[in-house]
Design a protein around this motif. Structure first.
Motif, PDB file in Angstrom:
ATOM      1  N   LYS A  83      21.150  96.532  16.694  1.00 12.64           N
ATOM      2  CA  LYS A  83      19.943  95.738  16.977  1.00 12.64           C
ATOM      3  C   LYS A  83      18.781  96.058  16.051  1.00 12.64           C
ATOM      4  CE  LYS A  83      19.533  97.532  21.011  1.00 12.64           C
ATOM      5  NZ  LYS A  83      18.627  98.431  20.355  1.00 12.64           N
TER       6      LYS A  83
ATOM      7  N   GLU B 236      10.833  98.711  22.258  1.00 12.46           N
ATOM      8  CA  GLU B 236      10.578  99.322  23.577  1.00 12.46           C
ATOM      9  C   GLU B 236      11.629 100.373  23.880  1.00 12.46           C
ATOM     10  OE1 GLU B 236       9.653  97.048  26.974  1.00 12.46           O
ATOM     11  OE2 GLU B 236       7.746  96.517  26.082  1.00 12.46           O
ATOM     12  N   PRO B 237      11.341 101.429  24.670  1.00  8.97           N
ATOM     13  CA  PRO B 237       9.974 101.721  25.048  1.00  8.97           C
ATOM     14  C   PRO B 237       9.186 102.140  23.812  1.00  8.97           C
ATOM     15  CG  PRO B 237      11.450 103.504  25.734  1.00  8.97           C
ATOM     16  CD  PRO B 237      12.304 102.413  25.189  1.00  8.97           C
TER      17      PRO B 237
ATOM     18  N   THR C 160      15.736  97.029  30.980  1.00 10.55           N
ATOM     19  CA  THR C 160      15.434  97.672  32.269  1.00 10.55           C
ATOM     20  C   THR C 160      16.460  97.250  33.319  1.00 10.55           C
ATOM     21  OG1 THR C 160      13.125  97.473  31.648  1.00 10.55           O
ATOM     22  CG2 THR C 160      13.576  98.168  33.894  1.00 10.55           C
TER      23      THR C 160
ATOM     24  N   TYR D 164      19.900  98.972  32.185  1.00 11.89           N
ATOM     25  CA  TYR D 164      20.007 100.439  32.280  1.00 11.89           C
ATOM     26  C   TYR D 164      19.608 100.973  33.657  1.00 11.89           C
ATOM     27  CZ  TYR D 164      21.026 100.987  27.318  1.00 11.89           C
ATOM     28  OH  TYR D 164      21.627 100.940  26.088  1.00 11.89           O
ATOM     29  N   GLN D 165      18.418 100.532  34.152  1.00 16.57           N
ATOM     30  CA  GLN D 165      17.980 101.072  35.441  1.00 16.57           C
ATOM     31  C   GLN D 165      18.655 100.326  36.601  1.00 16.57           C
ATOM     32  OE1 GLN D 165      15.585 100.939  32.689  1.00 16.57           O
ATOM     33  NE2 GLN D 165      16.225 103.068  32.648  1.00 16.57           N
TER      34      GLN D 165
ATOM     35  N   ASP E 164      19.900 111.519  22.965  1.00 14.11           N
ATOM     36  CA  ASP E 164      18.822 111.401  23.943  1.00 14.11           C
ATOM     37  C   ASP E 164      19.382 111.298  25.368  1.00 14.11           C
ATOM     38  OD1 ASP E 164      19.356 108.687  24.652  1.00 14.11           O
ATOM     39  OD2 ASP E 164      18.193 107.982  22.926  1.00 14.11           O
TER      40      ASP E 164
HETATM   41  P1  TMP Z   1      16.641 103.021  21.475  1.00 11.83           P
HETATM   42  O1  TMP Z   1      15.454 102.119  21.312  1.00 11.83           O
HETATM   43  O2  TMP Z   1      16.724 104.049  20.443  1.00 11.83           O
HETATM   44  O3  TMP Z   1      17.887 102.269  21.739  1.00 11.83           O
HETATM   45  O4  TMP Z   1      16.355 103.934  22.795  1.00 11.83           O
HETATM   46  C1  TMP Z   1      15.831 103.431  23.924  1.00 11.83           C
HETATM   47  C2  TMP Z   1      16.678 103.897  25.081  1.00 11.83           C
HETATM   48  O5  TMP Z   1      15.993 103.578  26.290  1.00 11.83           O
HETATM   49  C3  TMP Z   1      18.027 103.192  25.151  1.00 11.83           C
HETATM   50  O6  TMP Z   1      19.020 104.124  25.493  1.00 11.83           O
HETATM   51  C4  TMP Z   1      17.875 102.218  26.289  1.00 11.83           C
HETATM   52  C5  TMP Z   1      16.812 102.825  27.148  1.00 11.83           C
HETATM   53  N1  TMP Z   1      15.975 101.856  27.862  1.00 11.83           N
HETATM   54  C6  TMP Z   1      16.056 101.785  29.245  1.00 11.83           C
HETATM   55  O7  TMP Z   1      16.810 102.528  29.860  1.00 11.83           O
HETATM   56  N2  TMP Z   1      15.272 100.880  29.896  1.00 11.83           N
HETATM   57  C7  TMP Z   1      14.383 100.058  29.253  1.00 11.83           C
HETATM   58  O8  TMP Z   1      13.689  99.272  29.880  1.00 11.83           O
HETATM   59  C8  TMP Z   1      14.316 100.156  27.811  1.00 11.83           C
HETATM   60  C9  TMP Z   1      13.364  99.286  27.066  1.00 11.83           C
HETATM   61  C10 TMP Z   1      15.121 101.065  27.162  1.00 11.83           C
END
Ligand code: TMP
Length: 212
Positions: free
Chosen positions: A16, A39-40, A103, A106-107, A159
């Motif tokens: 991406k 984001e974040p 969100t 993942y959440q 991470d």
């Molecule tokens: P990345 O931008 O390097 O992919 O890392 C962001 C990480 O945060 C990625 O593993 C996905 C996670 N994430 C969430 O869990 N919830 C969210 O709302 C966002 C924006 C990212």
């Protein structure tokens, strides 16, 4: 005239971020003013929250799923208010590497938090800011893992999300696929296998109807 808001979503290692850059460059080459962000993150405060969200590690006090969700939305509220909405109001195209669908994936699908609650809290953070097109980068889990592994071994560490087990990442990917099917007007599925150039062509096809 309001600019366009394009979000890029997908699992770890789906390419991406590279595609976000290539898209922003291609739009700029057509004379479209663009704002590339992620984001974040995306503002000073949101980038501070990103560090906590990705790297908080304290075995005696783990980050709870509720805290994780609230911090994601806190970062988003800052990002929308200070960067995304002002850019859209100025007529720019905003290209955002992950946004509220991450969100839900993942959440919601990943951590198993209540999806209605996630929609409501995301809506509060978005403050009425709507997405014009979401590109979902779809890639087999193992291919994404291999790319993310290469990146982490170069960057030195994984991470909080990358260290989650395979089941978690399966649920996240299934979540993205389900959301893409449920909202075909907004989402476009991009086959994320192949070279960056091949994938970029698919990206341009997926947004060409929005071009002036
Ligand atoms: P990345 O931008 O390097 O992919 O890392 C962001 C990480 O945060 C990625 O593993 C996905 C996670 N994430 C969430 O869990 N919830 C969210 O709302 C966002 C924006 C990212």
């Amino acid at each position: 005239m309001r600019g366009r808001f394009i979000t890029l979503e997908g699992p770890e290692g789906s390419g991406k971020s590279t595609q976000a850059k290539l898209l922003a460059e291609a739009l700029a080459a057509r004379g479209i003013r663009t704002e590339l962000t992620r984001e974040p993150g995306g503002t000073d405060l949101a980038e501070e929250l990103r560090k906590l969200l990705k790297h908080w590690r304290n075995p005696a006090e783990q980050m709870t799923p509720a805290a994780e969700l609230m911090l994601m939305n806190a970062a988003r509220a800052q990002h929308v208010a200070y960067r995304i909405q002002p850019a859209l109001d100025a007529g720019k195209w905003v290209i955002c590497d992950r946004f509220r669908d991450s969100t839900m994936a993942y959440q919601g699908y990943g951590r198993g938090m209540d999806k209605t609650f996630i929609s409501a809290t995301s809506a509060a953070a978005c403050q009425g800011c709507t997405i014009d097109r979401t590109l979902f980068f779809d890639l087999a889990l193992d291919e994404g893992f291999a790319r993310a592994d290469r990146r982490a071994s170069t960057a030195g560490n994984f991470d909080r999300f990358e260290i989650e087990d395979r089941d978690f990442h399966e649920r996240v990917l299934a979540g993205f696929r389900a959301m893409t099917e449920a909202e075909p007007e907004r989402f476009r599925r991009i086959d994320a296998s192949g070279t960056p150039e091949e994938i970029h062509c698919r990206v341009m096809e997926a947004i060409c109807d929005l071009l002036p």
